[in-house]
Design a protein around this motif. Structure first.
Motif, mmCIF file in Angstrom:
data_model
loop_
_atom_site.group_PDB
_atom_site.id
_atom_site.type_symbol
_atom_site.label_atom_id
_atom_site.label_comp_id
_atom_site.label_asym_id
_atom_site.label_seq_id
_atom_site.Cartn_x
_atom_site.Cartn_y
_atom_site.Cartn_z
ATOM 1 N N ALA A 1 0.880 -1.215 -0.119
ATOM 2 C CA ALA A 1 0.130 0.080 -0.007
ATOM 3 C C ALA A 1 1.075 1.520 -0.057
ATOM 4 C CB ALA A 1 -0.871 -0.055 1.358
ATOM 5 N N ALA A 2 1.945 1.124 0.869
ATOM 6 C CA ALA A 2 2.787 2.527 0.827
ATOM 7 C C ALA A 2 3.525 2.622 -0.460
ATOM 8 C CB ALA A 2 3.936 2.063 2.067
ATOM 9 N N ARG A 3 3.865 1.543 -0.935
ATOM 10 C CA ARG A 3 4.652 1.430 -2.332
ATOM 11 C C ARG A 3 3.622 2.071 -3.564
ATOM 12 N NH1 ARG A 3 9.638 -2.358 -3.370
ATOM 13 N NH2 ARG A 3 10.349 -2.354 -1.170
ATOM 14 N N VAL A 4 2.653 1.784 -3.478
ATOM 15 C CA VAL A 4 1.737 2.019 -4.516
ATOM 16 C C VAL A 4 1.561 3.525 -4.087
ATOM 17 C CG1 VAL A 4 -0.850 1.755 -5.249
ATOM 18 C CG2 VAL A 4 0.700 -0.388 -5.062
ATOM 19 N N GLY A 5 1.296 3.945 -3.099
ATOM 20 C CA GLY A 5 1.072 5.462 -2.585
ATOM 21 C C GLY A 5 2.182 6.155 -3.424
ATOM 22 N N TRP A 6 3.312 5.687 -3.072
ATOM 23 C CA TRP A 6 4.365 6.719 -3.598
ATOM 24 C C TRP A 6 4.330 6.565 -5.224
ATOM 25 C CZ3 TRP A 6 7.454 9.996 -1.303
ATOM 26 C CH2 TRP A 6 7.825 9.997 -0.016
#
Length: 197
Positions: free
Chosen positions: A28-33
């Motif tokens: 989720a964090a990687r997709v957000g970035w």
């Protein structure tokens, strides 16, 4: 027992003692970035496009570009290459984008006694009457395009109340010197004839 198996056994014991596995990647964090980065790139592109449109609006007083005459006469010189853009004369970073002059493209140049005909596939063609030519020189850069010294043919011409530098690069760079000589000779001849009248 050798040190490597002891080390592996120690790590396995530590993991078993903690009762949990190694941390899993936080997708989720990687997709957000990634989404944030794409939005930033889109914003920069939009700002550049708006700047281009704003510059065209500021240069809206530039008259329509002249069309080539139906009978331009025999060609003195011809050249194929690239059109790299136009700027305000003497200010190589002040790009002119109005009337399609900011569009880089392939170009076919033909010099006749009537003037300079610039045919640009995929962009607006334009014609510079001989009486409007003001000079030609070799240079190394124009509006975001920098080449080796003398790698660019720069033609100075008058349009409306502006002096414009247009940059061209031939497919055969050795032609540039011949073009500078021919253009400057034509300009000198037209200036002399105009003074005698």
């Amino acid at each position: 027992m050798t040190p490597a198996p002891l080390l592996a056994a120690g790590i396995a014991t530590d993991i078993a003692a903690e009762g949990k596995s190694a941390a899993v990647t936080d997708w989720a964090a990687r997709v957000g970035w990634l989404v944030g980065l794409l939005m930033f790139i889109a914003l920069v592109y939009w700002l550049m496009r708006e700047g281009w449109k704003w510059r065209a609006t500021l240069q809206g007083d530039l008259p329509e570009l002249p069309d080539a005459p139906e009978e331009p006469g025999p060609a003195t010189l011809t050249m194929t290459g690239r059109y790299h853009g136009s700027t305000t004369a003497g200010q190589w970073l002040d790009r002119i984008v109005a009337r399609g002059l900011g569009t880089r493209s392939r170009a076919e140049l033909t010099l006749t006694d009537e003037g300079l005909d610039v045919v640009r596939p995929g962009a607006d063609d334009f014609f510079v009457p001989a009486a409007r030519l003001r000079g030609a020189r070799l240079d190394k850069g124009i509006a975001g395009k920098v080449l080796t010294e003398g790698g660019l043919l720069v033609v100075t011409w008058e349009h409306g109340d502006r002096l414009i530098d247009s940059g061209f690069r031939s497919d055969r760079a050795a032609e540039h010197t011949e073009w500078v000589e021919a253009l400057n000779s034509m300009i000198e001849k037209n200036t002399t004839e105009g003074a005698e009248r």
